[in-house]
Design an enzyme around this catalytic site. Sequence first.
Site, mmCIF file in Angstrom:
data_model
loop_
_atom_site.group_PDB
_atom_site.id
_atom_site.type_symbol
_atom_site.label_atom_id
_atom_site.label_comp_id
_atom_site.label_asym_id
_atom_site.label_seq_id
_atom_site.Cartn_x
_atom_site.Cartn_y
_atom_site.Cartn_z
ATOM 1 N N SER A 1 -6.050 10.196 15.494
ATOM 2 C CA SER A 1 -6.008 8.842 16.064
ATOM 3 C C SER A 1 -5.967 8.998 17.575
ATOM 4 O O SER A 1 -5.603 10.061 18.090
ATOM 5 C CB SER A 1 -4.743 8.128 15.589
ATOM 6 O OG SER A 1 -4.520 6.947 16.327
ATOM 7 N N TYR B 1 4.373 7.548 14.021
ATOM 8 C CA TYR B 1 2.925 7.673 13.787
ATOM 9 C C TYR B 1 2.307 8.595 14.838
ATOM 10 O O TYR B 1 1.508 9.488 14.511
ATOM 11 C CB TYR B 1 2.289 6.279 13.846
ATOM 12 C CG TYR B 1 0.797 6.260 13.591
ATOM 13 C CD1 TYR B 1 0.295 6.445 12.307
ATOM 14 C CD2 TYR B 1 -0.115 6.054 14.630
ATOM 15 C CE1 TYR B 1 -1.070 6.423 12.060
ATOM 16 C CE2 TYR B 1 -1.484 6.028 14.394
ATOM 17 C CZ TYR B 1 -1.955 6.211 13.110
ATOM 18 O OH TYR B 1 -3.308 6.182 12.865
HETATM 19 N N1 LIG Z 1 -7.810 1.602 11.340
HETATM 20 C C1 LIG Z 1 -7.435 2.068 12.519
HETATM 21 O O1 LIG Z 1 -7.356 1.307 13.490
HETATM 22 C C2 LIG Z 1 -7.121 3.520 12.718
HETATM 23 C C3 LIG Z 1 -6.994 4.004 14.018
HETATM 24 C C4 LIG Z 1 -6.721 5.342 14.215
HETATM 25 C C5 LIG Z 1 -6.590 6.192 13.130
HETATM 26 N N2 LIG Z 1 -6.692 5.697 11.879
HETATM 27 C C6 LIG Z 1 -6.523 6.625 10.769
HETATM 28 O O2 LIG Z 1 -7.636 6.531 9.910
HETATM 29 C C7 LIG Z 1 -7.271 6.885 8.586
HETATM 30 C C8 LIG Z 1 -7.711 5.793 7.620
HETATM 31 O O3 LIG Z 1 -7.027 4.602 7.984
HETATM 32 P P1 LIG Z 1 -7.545 3.135 7.589
HETATM 33 O O4 LIG Z 1 -7.365 2.287 8.791
HETATM 34 O O5 LIG Z 1 -8.856 3.231 6.939
HETATM 35 O O6 LIG Z 1 -6.402 2.754 6.548
HETATM 36 P P2 LIG Z 1 -6.502 2.025 5.113
HETATM 37 O O7 LIG Z 1 -5.100 1.697 4.756
HETATM 38 O O8 LIG Z 1 -7.504 0.948 5.139
HETATM 39 O O9 LIG Z 1 -7.030 3.208 4.179
HETATM 40 C C9 LIG Z 1 -6.247 4.344 3.925
HETATM 41 C C10 LIG Z 1 -6.473 4.765 2.484
HETATM 42 O O10 LIG Z 1 -5.649 5.909 2.272
HETATM 43 C C11 LIG Z 1 -5.004 5.741 1.010
HETATM 44 N N3 LIG Z 1 -3.760 6.492 1.001
HETATM 45 C C12 LIG Z 1 -2.585 6.192 1.626
HETATM 46 N N4 LIG Z 1 -1.663 7.095 1.338
HETATM 47 C C13 LIG Z 1 -2.251 8.012 0.512
HETATM 48 C C14 LIG Z 1 -1.778 9.178 -0.139
HETATM 49 N N5 LIG Z 1 -0.509 9.586 -0.002
HETATM 50 N N6 LIG Z 1 -2.638 9.882 -0.907
HETATM 51 C C15 LIG Z 1 -3.924 9.462 -1.069
HETATM 52 N N7 LIG Z 1 -4.412 8.350 -0.490
HETATM 53 C C16 LIG Z 1 -3.579 7.633 0.293
HETATM 54 C C17 LIG Z 1 -4.759 4.247 0.868
HETATM 55 O O11 LIG Z 1 -4.558 3.855 -0.475
HETATM 56 C C18 LIG Z 1 -6.034 3.682 1.487
HETATM 57 O O12 LIG Z 1 -7.042 3.491 0.510
HETATM 58 C C19 LIG Z 1 -5.747 7.105 8.619
HETATM 59 O O13 LIG Z 1 -5.499 8.482 8.739
HETATM 60 C C20 LIG Z 1 -5.330 6.357 9.866
HETATM 61 O O14 LIG Z 1 -4.132 6.850 10.415
HETATM 62 C C21 LIG Z 1 -6.970 4.384 11.638
#
Ligand SMILES: NC(=O)c1ccc[n+]([C@@H]2O[C@H](COP(=O)([O-])OP(=O)(O)OC[C@H]3O[C@@H](n4cnc5c(N)ncnc54)[C@H](O)[C@@H]3O)[C@@H](O)[C@H]2O)c1
Length: 206
Positions: free
Chosen positions: A148, A161
Amino acid sequence: MKDFNNKVAVITGGGSGLGKALAEAAVKRGMKVVLADVNAKALEQTLEALRAQGADVIGEVLDVTAAAAVAALAERTQQHFGPANLVFNNAGVASAGLIWESSDQDWDWLLAVNVKGVANGLRAFTPQMLAAAKGDADYQGCIVNTASLAGVLTGPAMGVYSVSKHAVMAMSECLYHDLSLLTNQVTAAVLSPSYVFVASRFVRFL
Ligand SMILES: NC(=O)c1ccc[n+]([C@@H]2O[C@H](COP(=O)([O-])OP(=O)(O)OC[C@H]3O[C@@H](n4cnc5c(N)ncnc54)[C@H](O)[C@@H]3O)[C@@H](O)[C@H]2O)c1
């Protein structure tokens, strides 16, 4: 890697959000896809949507914090499609709040999913990718960990985080260095998204 057609992509957290978008992008490029997610319903819906587009995709309900389950995912990938070419250690969770008020449970949860979950992924898949490289001079693989912008910069009210994502940055760089000692056929990369609007959010406020 320039040619993705018929190659194998594995995506954790593939049921929704960025993982689902990565799956759609992989399918568009002709890849065979393995999705894993802890949320069975989200996973099933994504699998159905991808199969409706003609995708060759399998799924596994698992928690990335469970090392044995991630190892089994690597084994299933190898059995079903052959060695993974792209492994996206993407599953992640977030919390918000003042760092000194973050609970023991918050620290355990975020570090388990965001840090140990990624470690479990690279421990499970790297040996199969190195073996594939050894047996095939044309094989190419890359492990892509989702960190991130919070893994590079810090800001208020997202301490746990941010700590977890700094760890993902360090782990990815270490993986890159270690792989470069052995081969140029398998490498590592890290995604550092800023805020991305996705259909489902997984932010737990204190
Ligand atoms: N969306 C953002 O703005 C953003 C920004 C920076 C980084 N990220 C990172 O991107 C990645 C995806 O995030 P997102 O925004 O798509 O989130 P999201 O919540 O939409 O999707 C995350 C998915 O991971 C699954 N998940 C959660 N815990 C889990 C576990 N223990 N085992 C298996 N699956 C699990 C959830 O069920 C979900 O389907 C994450 O690592 C997040 O930290 C997201």
